[in-house]
Design an enzyme around this catalytic site. Structure first.
Site, short mmCIF file in Angstrom:
data_model
loop_
_atom_site.label_atom_id
_atom_site.label_comp_id
_atom_site.label_asym_id
_atom_site.label_seq_id
_atom_site.Cartn_x
_atom_site.Cartn_y
_atom_site.Cartn_z
N GLY A 1 0.90 -1.13 0.09
CA GLY A 1 -0.16 0.03 0.12
C GLY A 1 0.96 1.31 0.07
O GLY A 1 1.84 1.28 0.50
N GLN B 1 3.22 9.78 1.32
CA GLN B 1 4.50 9.03 1.31
C GLN B 1 5.27 9.25 0.12
O GLN B 1 6.36 8.88 0.03
CB GLN B 1 3.97 7.63 1.30
CG GLN B 1 3.63 7.09 2.66
CD GLN B 1 3.43 5.64 2.82
OE1 GLN B 1 2.40 5.13 2.17
NE2 GLN B 1 4.37 5.00 3.27
N CYS C 1 6.10 -0.13 7.75
CA CYS C 1 5.85 1.16 6.60
C CYS C 1 7.09 1.50 5.76
O CYS C 1 8.02 1.63 6.24
CB CYS C 1 5.33 2.49 7.51
SG CYS C 1 4.82 3.78 6.69
N LEU C 2 6.68 1.84 4.72
CA LEU C 2 7.80 2.13 3.63
C LEU C 2 8.44 3.57 4.24
O LEU C 2 9.56 3.78 3.80
CB LEU C 2 7.51 2.45 2.30
CG LEU C 2 6.82 1.23 1.43
CD1 LEU C 2 6.27 1.66 0.25
CD2 LEU C 2 8.14 0.20 1.33
N HIS D 1 -4.30 1.35 8.11
CA HIS D 1 -2.80 1.69 7.81
C HIS D 1 -2.72 2.97 6.82
O HIS D 1 -2.08 3.99 7.05
CB HIS D 1 -1.87 0.54 7.52
CG HIS D 1 -0.25 1.29 7.43
ND1 HIS D 1 0.63 0.66 8.19
CD2 HIS D 1 0.26 1.76 6.57
CE1 HIS D 1 2.00 1.24 8.02
NE2 HIS D 1 1.64 1.98 6.74
N GLU D 2 -3.51 2.76 5.50
CA GLU D 2 -3.31 3.77 4.65
C GLU D 2 -4.39 4.76 4.70
O GLU D 2 -4.04 5.87 4.55
CB GLU D 2 -3.67 3.12 3.21
CG GLU D 2 -2.75 1.87 2.84
CD GLU D 2 -1.15 2.46 2.86
OE1 GLU D 2 -0.71 3.56 2.73
OE2 GLU D 2 -0.37 1.49 3.00
N HIS E 1 -2.66 7.26 7.05
CA HIS E 1 -1.67 7.93 6.50
C HIS E 1 -2.52 9.29 5.69
O HIS E 1 -1.66 10.67 5.87
CB HIS E 1 -0.81 7.40 5.18
CG HIS E 1 0.29 6.71 5.24
ND1 HIS E 1 1.14 7.15 6.09
CD2 HIS E 1 0.50 5.37 5.38
CE1 HIS E 1 2.32 6.35 6.21
NE2 HIS E 1 1.78 5.19 5.78
ZN LIG Z 1 2.59 3.30 5.66
#
Ligand SMILES: [Zn+2]
Length: 163
Positions: free
Chosen positions: A46, A51, A88-89, A130-131, A134
């Site tokens: 995701g 991000q 998380c990236l 999670h997304e 964000h």
């Molecule tokens: Zn993330």
């Protein structure tokens, strides 16, 4: 299409509530294509607009059989509880255990602006949560205990020094 640079903690944009997506045009289609490409290049499941440095309520995902674009996402209901690890990236893919709801129902607009609802469980539900977080300026580490959050932050700082 182009791979975009990943915004990393503690950049400011990750803490901001994103602006609503209002234009469902070619620009959005191109952005979404770039976000998918970036997500696959980084081996993520995701990716949300903050991000890649954009304070927008938008994410893409391809996780546990659910591939979608969500503009202006909201979690309309949750049920149950799941244990599991999350990463998380934007935090160097460092994982930490985090309890989440087992099932979640997402309401959002697709790339054309059509509203839809989608239900997911397990990993895909975790991804919805999670997304959507964000898009509201919340990172998964914000849900951890202060002790565990510091641990993840320290590991991430160390990792950044080594690359
Ligand atoms: Zn993330």
């Amino acid at each position: 299409m182009a791979v975009m640079e990943i915004t990393e903690f503690p950049e400011r944009v990750l803490k901001e509530v994103g602006a609503a997506v209002e234009e469902f045009d070619e620009g959005l289609e191109k952005l979404v294509a770039d976000m998918f490409e970036t997500m696959y290049a980084e081996e993520g499941v995701g990716l949300a607009a903050p991000q890649v440095g954009l304070s927008l309520r938008l994410f893409v995902m391809d996780c546990a059989g659910i591939k979608l674009v969500a503009a202006n996402p909201e979690i309309v209901s949750v049920e149950g509880e799941q244990e599991g690890e999350e990463g998380c990236l934007s935090v160097g893919k460092i994982h930490a255990p985090l309890k989440r709801a087992e099932r979640a129902r997402l309401r959002a607009q697709d790339v054309k602006g059509e509203w839809f609802e989608r239900e997911a469980e397990g990993l895909a539900a975790r991804c919805f949560l999670h997304e959507t977080d964000h898009c509201d300026g919340t990172l998964f580490i914000d849900h951890l205990s202060p002790l565990r959050r510091d641990m993840v932050k320290r590991r991430f700082q160390k990792m950044k020094r080594w690359r």
